[in-house]
Motif scaffolding. Structure first.
Motif, short mmCIF file in Angstrom:
data_model
loop_
_atom_site.label_atom_id
_atom_site.label_comp_id
_atom_site.label_asym_id
_atom_site.label_seq_id
_atom_site.Cartn_x
_atom_site.Cartn_y
_atom_site.Cartn_z
N ARG A 28 -1.40 0.51 -4.56
CA ARG A 28 -2.82 0.17 -4.52
C ARG A 28 -3.13 -0.62 -3.25
O ARG A 28 -2.24 -1.27 -2.69
CB ARG A 28 -3.19 -0.69 -5.74
CG ARG A 28 -2.90 -0.03 -7.10
CD ARG A 28 -3.72 1.21 -7.31
NE ARG A 28 -3.50 1.80 -8.63
CZ ARG A 28 -3.94 2.99 -9.00
NH1 ARG A 28 -4.63 3.72 -8.14
NH2 ARG A 28 -3.69 3.44 -10.23
N GLN A 30 -4.52 -3.36 -3.01
CA GLN A 30 -4.30 -4.78 -3.25
C GLN A 30 -2.91 -5.22 -2.79
O GLN A 30 -2.73 -6.35 -2.32
CB GLN A 30 -4.49 -5.11 -4.74
CG GLN A 30 -5.92 -5.00 -5.23
CD GLN A 30 -6.32 -3.57 -5.55
OE1 GLN A 30 -5.55 -2.64 -5.35
NE2 GLN A 30 -7.55 -3.39 -6.03
N LEU A 33 -3.02 -5.52 1.00
CA LEU A 33 -3.87 -6.66 1.37
C LEU A 33 -3.17 -7.98 1.10
O LEU A 33 -3.31 -8.93 1.87
CB LEU A 33 -5.19 -6.59 0.60
CG LEU A 33 -6.11 -5.42 0.96
CD1 LEU A 33 -7.33 -5.39 0.05
CD2 LEU A 33 -6.55 -5.51 2.42
N ALA A 34 -2.39 -8.05 0.01
CA ALA A 34 -1.65 -9.27 -0.29
C ALA A 34 -0.60 -9.55 0.78
O ALA A 34 -0.41 -10.69 1.21
CB ALA A 34 -1.02 -9.18 -1.67
N ASN A 37 -2.30 -10.65 3.93
CA ASN A 37 -2.69 -12.05 3.82
C ASN A 37 -1.50 -12.98 4.04
O ASN A 37 -1.61 -14.03 4.68
CB ASN A 37 -3.29 -12.30 2.44
CG ASN A 37 -3.81 -13.71 2.28
OD1 ASN A 37 -4.68 -14.16 3.02
ND2 ASN A 37 -3.27 -14.44 1.31
N GLU A 92 -1.42 3.70 2.49
CA GLU A 92 -1.10 2.33 2.08
C GLU A 92 0.36 2.00 2.36
O GLU A 92 0.69 0.91 2.83
CB GLU A 92 -1.42 2.12 0.60
CG GLU A 92 -2.88 2.26 0.25
CD GLU A 92 -3.76 1.24 0.96
OE1 GLU A 92 -3.24 0.15 1.27
OE2 GLU A 92 -4.93 1.54 1.22
#
Length: 223
Positions: A28, A30, A33-34, A37, A92
């Motif tokens: 995913r 997310q 993105l994690a 970050n 991804e």
């Protein structure tokens, strides 16, 4: 993970992330993105070797599935949806791998992690097929038959053939050659029988094992 949190909790504060990934994991945005970050904030990502290798192998597997779909003559609606989903996952995964390449990796127990025999991870692909010579059990009955001749020297018994006639004669000759091999240091006895001299094997032991294997071929009606 606990040690990392204790280390980066006071003077030099860093957030510690945990990444878990396996073949069945659905990628995913997310997740990427994690990790992005974490990279942006100079965080620490803790992951097992299996998780790291699974990311790489899943990326290759996804590209392979996309290639197979693209080689089709026409797309059905379900195939088109699957291709779009695979394309998103490939994008991804490529982003995750790119983040890995821009980071610094710390390896614990590096001798085990990089050992080619202890840290290998395989993703079988394609349809399942029986192994060669497994229909009637020949794949494992032949090695067992060969081991019988080796173990006869210490156990005095064989499981595949009765110890009489030609079989007993071959087994006794194999035992005699093995004894000579131990005496001449061509074989090592402990912790298990180990071949030390390949030339001795080809000249002394191999012809006898060939006779022993020929008996197995006769029993299987393959001679």
């Amino acid at each position: 993970r606990t040690q990392m949190r204790e280390t980066f909790a006071n003077i030099m504060t860093k957030r510690v992330y945990t990444m878990k990934f396996e073949r069945s994991t659905v990628v995913r945005p997310q997740m990427r993105l994690a990790l992005a970050n974490a990279a942006r904030n100079r965080g620490v990502v803790v992951a097992t070797p299996t998780s790291m290798k699974s990311v790489m192998l899943c990326y290759i597997e996804t590209l392979r599935q996309l290639d197979e779909l693209n080689q089709g003559q026409s797309f059905r609606a379900t195939q088109r949806e699957k291709a779009e989903e695979l394309g998103k996952q490939a994008k991804e995964l490529a982003g995750i791998i790119s983040l890995f390449q821009g980071g610094v990796m710390l390896l614990d127990e590096v001798d085990l992690l990089l050992h080619p025999l202890k840290s290998e991870l395989n993703f079988p692909l394609g349809e399942k097929h029986d192994l060669d010579c497994s229909e009637s059990g020949e794949r494992w009955s032949l090695p067992i038959h060969i081991f019988d001749a080796i173990f006869f020297a210490t156990t005095g018994s064989a499981s595949a053939f009765e110890e009489r006639g030609v079989a007993l004669d071959i087994l006794r000759r194999v035992s005699a050659v093995l004894a000579e091999g131990f005496e001449s240091k061509a074989l090592q006895r402990l912790p298990h029988v180990t071949l030390l001299n390949l030339e001795w094997y080809h000249t002394a032991l191999k012809p006898l094992l060939a006779e022993w294997v020929y008996m197995w071929l006769q029993k299987q009606h393959l001679h």
